[in-house]
Scaffold this active site. Structure first.
Site, PDB file in Angstrom:
ATOM      1  N   GLY A 140       0.828  -1.215   0.000  1.00  0.00           N
ATOM      2  CA  GLY A 140       0.000   0.000   0.000  1.00  0.00           C
ATOM      3  C   GLY A 140       0.854   1.253   0.000  1.00  0.00           C
TER       4      GLY A 140
ATOM      5  CG  ASP B 195      -6.465  -6.549  -4.672  1.00  0.00           C
ATOM      6  OD1 ASP B 195      -6.287  -6.710  -3.451  1.00  0.00           O
ATOM      7  OD2 ASP B 195      -7.554  -6.214  -5.160  1.00  0.00           O
TER       8      ASP B 195
ATOM      9  CE1 TYR C 164      -8.910   0.068   9.877  1.00  0.00           C
ATOM     10  CE2 TYR C 164      -9.298   1.350  11.875  1.00  0.00           C
ATOM     11  CZ  TYR C 164      -8.474   0.990  10.820  1.00  0.00           C
ATOM     12  OH  TYR C 164      -7.216   1.543  10.709  1.00  0.00           O
TER      13      TYR C 164
ATOM     14  CE  LYS D 200      -5.565  -1.312  10.685  1.00  0.00           C
ATOM     15  NZ  LYS D 200      -4.330  -1.525   9.903  1.00  0.00           N
TER      16      LYS D 200
ATOM     17  N   GLY E  42      -3.145   7.027  15.981  1.00  0.00           N
ATOM     18  CA  GLY E  42      -4.502   7.575  16.116  1.00  0.00           C
ATOM     19  C   GLY E  42      -4.836   8.260  14.807  1.00  0.00           C
TER      20      GLY E  42
ATOM     21  CB  THR F  69      -3.885   9.221   4.872  1.00  0.00           C
ATOM     22  OG1 THR F  69      -4.888   8.392   5.467  1.00  0.00           O
ATOM     23  CG2 THR F  69      -2.666   9.297   5.776  1.00  0.00           C
TER      24      THR F  69
HETATM   25  P1  NDP Z   1      -4.598   5.577   2.632  1.00  0.00           P
HETATM   26  O1  NDP Z   1      -5.978   5.293   2.161  1.00  0.00           O
HETATM   27  O2  NDP Z   1      -4.004   6.899   2.325  1.00  0.00           O
HETATM   28  O3  NDP Z   1      -3.604   4.440   2.115  1.00  0.00           O
HETATM   29  C1  NDP Z   1      -3.955   3.082   2.127  1.00  0.00           C
HETATM   30  C2  NDP Z   1      -3.046   2.362   1.165  1.00  0.00           C
HETATM   31  O4  NDP Z   1      -3.360   0.954   1.187  1.00  0.00           O
HETATM   32  C3  NDP Z   1      -3.242   2.843  -0.269  1.00  0.00           C
HETATM   33  O5  NDP Z   1      -1.997   2.860  -0.930  1.00  0.00           O
HETATM   34  C4  NDP Z   1      -4.157   1.776  -0.820  1.00  0.00           C
HETATM   35  O6  NDP Z   1      -4.104   1.646  -2.225  1.00  0.00           O
HETATM   36  C5  NDP Z   1      -3.563   0.542  -0.161  1.00  0.00           C
HETATM   37  N1  NDP Z   1      -4.444  -0.595  -0.290  1.00  0.00           N
HETATM   38  C6  NDP Z   1      -5.688  -0.743   0.188  1.00  0.00           C
HETATM   39  N2  NDP Z   1      -6.192  -1.924  -0.192  1.00  0.00           N
HETATM   40  C7  NDP Z   1      -5.223  -2.531  -0.940  1.00  0.00           C
HETATM   41  C8  NDP Z   1      -5.152  -3.763  -1.620  1.00  0.00           C
HETATM   42  N3  NDP Z   1      -6.177  -4.638  -1.616  1.00  0.00           N
HETATM   43  N4  NDP Z   1      -4.011  -4.093  -2.282  1.00  0.00           N
HETATM   44  C9  NDP Z   1      -2.970  -3.228  -2.303  1.00  0.00           C
HETATM   45  N5  NDP Z   1      -2.989  -2.034  -1.673  1.00  0.00           N
HETATM   46  C10 NDP Z   1      -4.115  -1.692  -1.006  1.00  0.00           C
HETATM   47  O7  NDP Z   1      -4.647   5.339   4.207  1.00  0.00           O
HETATM   48  P2  NDP Z   1      -3.476   5.315   5.300  1.00  0.00           P
HETATM   49  O8  NDP Z   1      -2.170   5.612   4.718  1.00  0.00           O
HETATM   50  O9  NDP Z   1      -3.949   6.139   6.429  1.00  0.00           O
HETATM   51  O10 NDP Z   1      -3.550   3.787   5.747  1.00  0.00           O
HETATM   52  C11 NDP Z   1      -2.423   2.936   5.822  1.00  0.00           C
HETATM   53  C12 NDP Z   1      -2.569   2.024   7.017  1.00  0.00           C
HETATM   54  O11 NDP Z   1      -2.598   2.806   8.209  1.00  0.00           O
HETATM   55  C13 NDP Z   1      -3.842   1.183   7.032  1.00  0.00           C
HETATM   56  O12 NDP Z   1      -3.521  -0.128   7.446  1.00  0.00           O
HETATM   57  C14 NDP Z   1      -4.707   1.877   8.082  1.00  0.00           C
HETATM   58  O13 NDP Z   1      -5.609   0.990   8.684  1.00  0.00           O
HETATM   59  C15 NDP Z   1      -3.642   2.346   9.034  1.00  0.00           C
HETATM   60  N6  NDP Z   1      -4.034   3.429   9.935  1.00  0.00           N
HETATM   61  C16 NDP Z   1      -4.486   4.630   9.438  1.00  0.00           C
HETATM   62  C17 NDP Z   1      -4.835   5.628  10.309  1.00  0.00           C
HETATM   63  C18 NDP Z   1      -5.404   6.934   9.851  1.00  0.00           C
HETATM   64  O14 NDP Z   1      -6.012   7.644  10.664  1.00  0.00           O
HETATM   65  N7  NDP Z   1      -5.215   7.327   8.598  1.00  0.00           N
HETATM   66  C19 NDP Z   1      -4.674   5.461  11.753  1.00  0.00           C
HETATM   67  C20 NDP Z   1      -4.214   4.163  12.158  1.00  0.00           C
HETATM   68  C21 NDP Z   1      -3.886   3.203  11.271  1.00  0.00           C
HETATM   69  P3  NDP Z   1      -5.355   2.045  -3.155  1.00  0.00           P
HETATM   70  O15 NDP Z   1      -5.193   3.522  -3.392  1.00  0.00           O
HETATM   71  O16 NDP Z   1      -5.156   1.192  -4.363  1.00  0.00           O
HETATM   72  O17 NDP Z   1      -6.608   1.721  -2.395  1.00  0.00           O
HETATM   73  C1  8X3 Z   2      -7.451   4.673  12.197  1.00  0.00           C
HETATM   74  C2  8X3 Z   2      -7.582   5.371  13.479  1.00  0.00           C
HETATM   75  O1  8X3 Z   2      -9.250   5.970  15.271  1.00  0.00           O
HETATM   76  O2  8X3 Z   2      -9.759   6.641  12.995  1.00  0.00           O
HETATM   77  O3  8X3 Z   2      -6.968   3.376  12.390  1.00  0.00           O
HETATM   78  O4  8X3 Z   2      -9.933   4.346  13.662  1.00  0.00           O
HETATM   79  S1  8X3 Z   2      -9.207   5.594  13.875  1.00  0.00           S
END
Ligand code: NDP
Ligand code: 8X3
Length: 253
Positions: A10, A60, A153, A157, A184, A188
């Site tokens: 990702g 994917d 979700y 996690k 937290g 993004t």
């Molecule tokens: P984004 O949506 O900005 O990035 C998510 C990334 O994961 C994208 O590059 C997306 O690609 C990729 N992805 C999703 N599904 C797939 C798939 N099936 N195959 C390949 N790539 C995939 O979100 P974040 O950067 O915030 O999220 C990254 C991680 O951080 C996640 O695991 C999320 O749960 C975790 N997280 C995020 C938080 C937040 O508040 N933002 C807080 C805590 C944890 P595509 O564009 O193709 O969908």
């Molecule tokens: C993403 C953080 O608190 O929005 O994992 O679920 S929260």
């Protein structure tokens, strides 16, 4: 970090992209996974200009056969992954557990749990054989406690925490390290996906608070990866200064 091979799932957005930039700036060699081939190519062009060796591995993560053959295609130094960052993940919706969409739940479970586990299963044996490696899982504060409209979700996690802890236990007699990073609020594309493309709703979620950005999380991943070999950063919870728990934050009106 120079020359270390770092595989990031990702990597086309948010935290994954920020990790790519952070590790690239320290001279790592990058294997970037994602589904958006255009974005992956743009990143490769950018990094290559800066002299960073970059290999694209578009697939994917929900497609186990594609994952298996992509990893099997790696050769030479690229097959010797030093750091695996299991980052790809998502949330859909804010539905109650008795009202949500079963297909969306499957996607969350397949991406956040099954894919992370498959990547681990496919990459870690090589690390064990080479006697070095680091697995960095991007968990979440959401894994610590369920919150309204987030049960599936949050459960995924919580699973990332259990899988990280279990892997650390199973690797205890090796030099490998396992880190679970639990952010937290990070601004993004995550919330845009949560609100099913409603950007205005996603923006409103961060109104009145200074959220983390992807680079803040990437800094933590990099710190964990750069720690001396005898130091294992097992788990890190990070959040904005005005956030206290998964559900309590202060937003200026
Ligand atoms: P984004 O949506 O900005 O990035 C998510 C990334 O994961 C994208 O590059 C997306 O690609 C990729 N992805 C999703 N599904 C797939 C798939 N099936 N195959 C390949 N790539 C995939 O979100 P974040 O950067 O915030 O999220 C990254 C991680 O951080 C996640 O695991 C999320 O749960 C975790 N997280 C995020 C938080 C937040 O508040 N933002 C807080 C805590 C944890 P595509 O564009 O193709 O969908
Ligand atoms: C993403 C953080 O608190 O929005 O994992 O679920 S929260």
């Amino acid at each position: 970090m120079k020359g270390k091979v770092v595989l990031i799932t990702g990597a086309t957005s948010g935290i994954g992209e920020a990790c790519a930039r952070k590790f690239a700036s320290a001279g790592a060699s990058l294997i970037l996974n994602g589904r958006n081939r255009e974005k992956l190519s743009a990143l490769k062009d950018e990094f290559t200009k800066d002299g960073v060796e970059t290999l694209l591995l578009p697939f994917d993560v929900m497609d186990r056969d594609a994952m298996r053959s992509a990893l099997a295609s790696l050769s030479g130094k690229w097959s010797e992954i030093d750091i695996l960052i299991n980052n790809a993940g998502l949330v859909y919706g804010t539905d109650k557990e008795f009202e949500g969409n079963l297909d969306e739940w499957d996607i969350m479970i397949d991406t956040n749990i099954r894919a992370l586990l498959s990547m681990t299963r496919l990459v870690v044996p090589g690390m064990v054989a080479r006697g070095k490696g680091h697995i960095i899982n991007i968990g979440s504060i959401a894994g610590d406690a369920a919150y309204p409209g987030g049960s599936v979700y949050c459960a995924t996690k919580a699973a990332v925490k259990a899988l990280s802890d279990g892997l650390r236990i199973d690797l205890v007699d090796t030099p490998l390290r396992v880190t679970n990073i639990k952010p937290g609020m990070v601004e993004t594309n995550f919330s845009v996906v949560r609100y099913r493309g409603d950007k205005a709703k996603a923006d409103a979620f961060y109104k009145g608070i200074v959220p983390l950005c992807g680079a803040d999380v990437a800094d933590v991943a990099f710190y964990a990866a750069s720690a001396p070999a005898h130091v294992q950063i097992a788990e890190v919870l990070l959040m904005p200064t005005n956030q206290a728990t998964g559900t309590i934050s202060y937003k200026r009106q």
